[in-house]
Design an enzyme around this catalytic site. Structure first.
Site, PDB file in Angstrom:
ATOM      1  N   CYS A  96       0.815  -1.219   0.000  1.00 27.16           N
ATOM      2  CA  CYS A  96       0.000   0.000   0.000  1.00 27.16           C
ATOM      3  C   CYS A  96       0.849   1.270   0.000  1.00 27.16           C
ATOM      4  O   CYS A  96       0.510   2.243  -0.676  1.00 27.16           O
ATOM      5  CB  CYS A  96      -0.927  -0.008   1.215  1.00 27.16           C
ATOM      6  SG  CYS A  96      -1.873   1.519   1.463  1.00 27.16           S
ATOM      7  N   CYS A 194      -6.168  -3.167   7.980  1.00 23.89           N
ATOM      8  CA  CYS A 194      -7.152  -2.093   8.113  1.00 23.89           C
ATOM      9  C   CYS A 194      -8.451  -2.358   7.372  1.00 23.89           C
ATOM     10  O   CYS A 194      -9.496  -1.819   7.739  1.00 23.89           O
ATOM     11  CB  CYS A 194      -6.540  -0.764   7.647  1.00 23.89           C
ATOM     12  SG  CYS A 194      -6.203  -0.678   5.865  1.00 23.89           S
TER      13      CYS A 194
END
Length: 355
Positions: A96, A194
């Protein structure tokens, strides 16, 4: 990047947690013009957005909201699911950071005329004639997150501010937030992944996204069938618990074969190896997978997972372009899909995905 960007202006990734909030406080105390940027990766995380917006309001800084769900889905989540389905164990944060988080931070910084970008990572930056701009380990080895940032290019690192680099521990960050009376000073740490809810495991998440989970064989090192496994995504190298099979002695996952759909079981000593091969490497000095000449056959410190201690190894480029790391001492459970990260002293000089 425009030469007119303001070097006193910084845009900071603001999650609403105590780390990024404390980072914003520290930057503002240094006289920086700080703007908070909240990334919505789930298309409608109102709780997260409200927390970040409240943090910005209490600190007294401008707030920007960006919905990055489509980009996050097509890069991070797609990679995460495909890697697990292929019998590998990915680290979504490593993927990410360069493809979503720092990409968007830089875009927004350029848009508002800010030279600097910032996050609440526990890491540092450094610049030297030999290495150029690199990520550097944080003061606190236990909290150090430099491993997660190894794929950032030098042009990003030179704009990056990491205010928590000298923090001794997270309680120090909490104390700063508490002194300012901030609502999130004692907020619990965010979950490990997340985009997966606390009440859902990653295997169920991947299955829910349409990936087929096929049962197969447990085998030993000679290929003898020992029993049935419930799908490759349920297993990772070094795993001992949750196998659903007993032998009267501890056994460990020592191999996962997506072609044969088998999980190989063995003894604890089978997990140790002196050589680790990685691919899809990245070196900040070259901005690519090409290893700088000064690293060829060089002695470095290498980590094969986030929580591992750096260990001495010698690295070189193989004829097929992959990187071979030969450790002085055998390493336990080098896991395909995880990253191996290389350091010279306390500076990140590159890394790649373990094969």
């Amino acid at each position: 990047m425009s030469a007119a960007l303001n070097k006193n202006k910084v845009i900071l990734g603001l999650s609403g947690g105590v780390d990024s909030t404390t980072a914003a406080l520290l930057l503002r105390e240094k006289g920086m013009d700080v703007t908070g940027l909240y990334f919505d990766v789930s298309c409608g995380n109102e709780e997260g957005r409200r927390a970040a917006e409240q943090a910005a309001s209490e600190i007294g800084i401008p707030f920007i909201y960006r919905n990055v769900n489509q980009l996050f889905e097509s890069t991070v989540i797609d990679n995460f699911c495909r890697e697990y389905a292929a019998g590998r164990t990915p680290n979504p944060c490593v993927f990410c950071n360069p493809t979503v988080k720092f990409k968007i931070l830089t875009q927004e910084a350029d848009r508002i005329g800010a030279f600097h970008i910032a996050t609440g990572h526990y890491a540092n930056t450094a610049c030297s004639p030999q290495l150029g701009w690199t990520i550097r380990r944080a003061a606190n080895e236990k909290k150090d997150q430099s491993y997660m940032l190894y794929r950032l290019p030098a042009e990003i690192i030179k704009r990056l501010l990491l205010p928590l680099s000298s923090m001794e521990d997270k309680q120090q960050a909490r104390a700063i937030a508490r002194e300012q009376g901030l609502f999130n000073a004692d907020k619990k740490d965010s979950q490990e992944i997340c985009f997966i809810a606390d009440d859902e495991n990653y295997a169920d998440y991947i299955r829910r996204r349409g990936f087929t989970i096929t049962e197969g064989d447990f085998v030993d090192k000679e290929g003898k069938v020992l029993g049935q496994h419930k799908g490759l995504i349920h297993y990772t190298i070094g795993q001992r618990k949750g196998l659903g099979i007993t032998f009267g002695k501890p056994v460990f996952v020592i191999g996962v074969d997506p072609v044969k759909n088998t999980v190989t079981l063995g003894d604890h000593e089978d997990l140790f190896s002196r050589e680790v091969i990685s691919s899809e490497s990245f070196f900040p000095a070259t901005g690519s997978g090409r290893m700088p000449e000064y690293l060829e056959n060089a002695q470095v410190l290498a980590k094969i997972r986030y929580a591992a201690k750096p260990a001495p190894a010698r690295i070189k480029t193989m004829p097929d372009g992959r990187i071979l790391a030969a450790f002085e001492e055998k390493q336990r459970a080098a896991t395909p899909g995880q990253s191996i990260v290389f350091y010279l002293s306390d500076c990140v000089v590159g890394g790649g995905f373990i094969e």
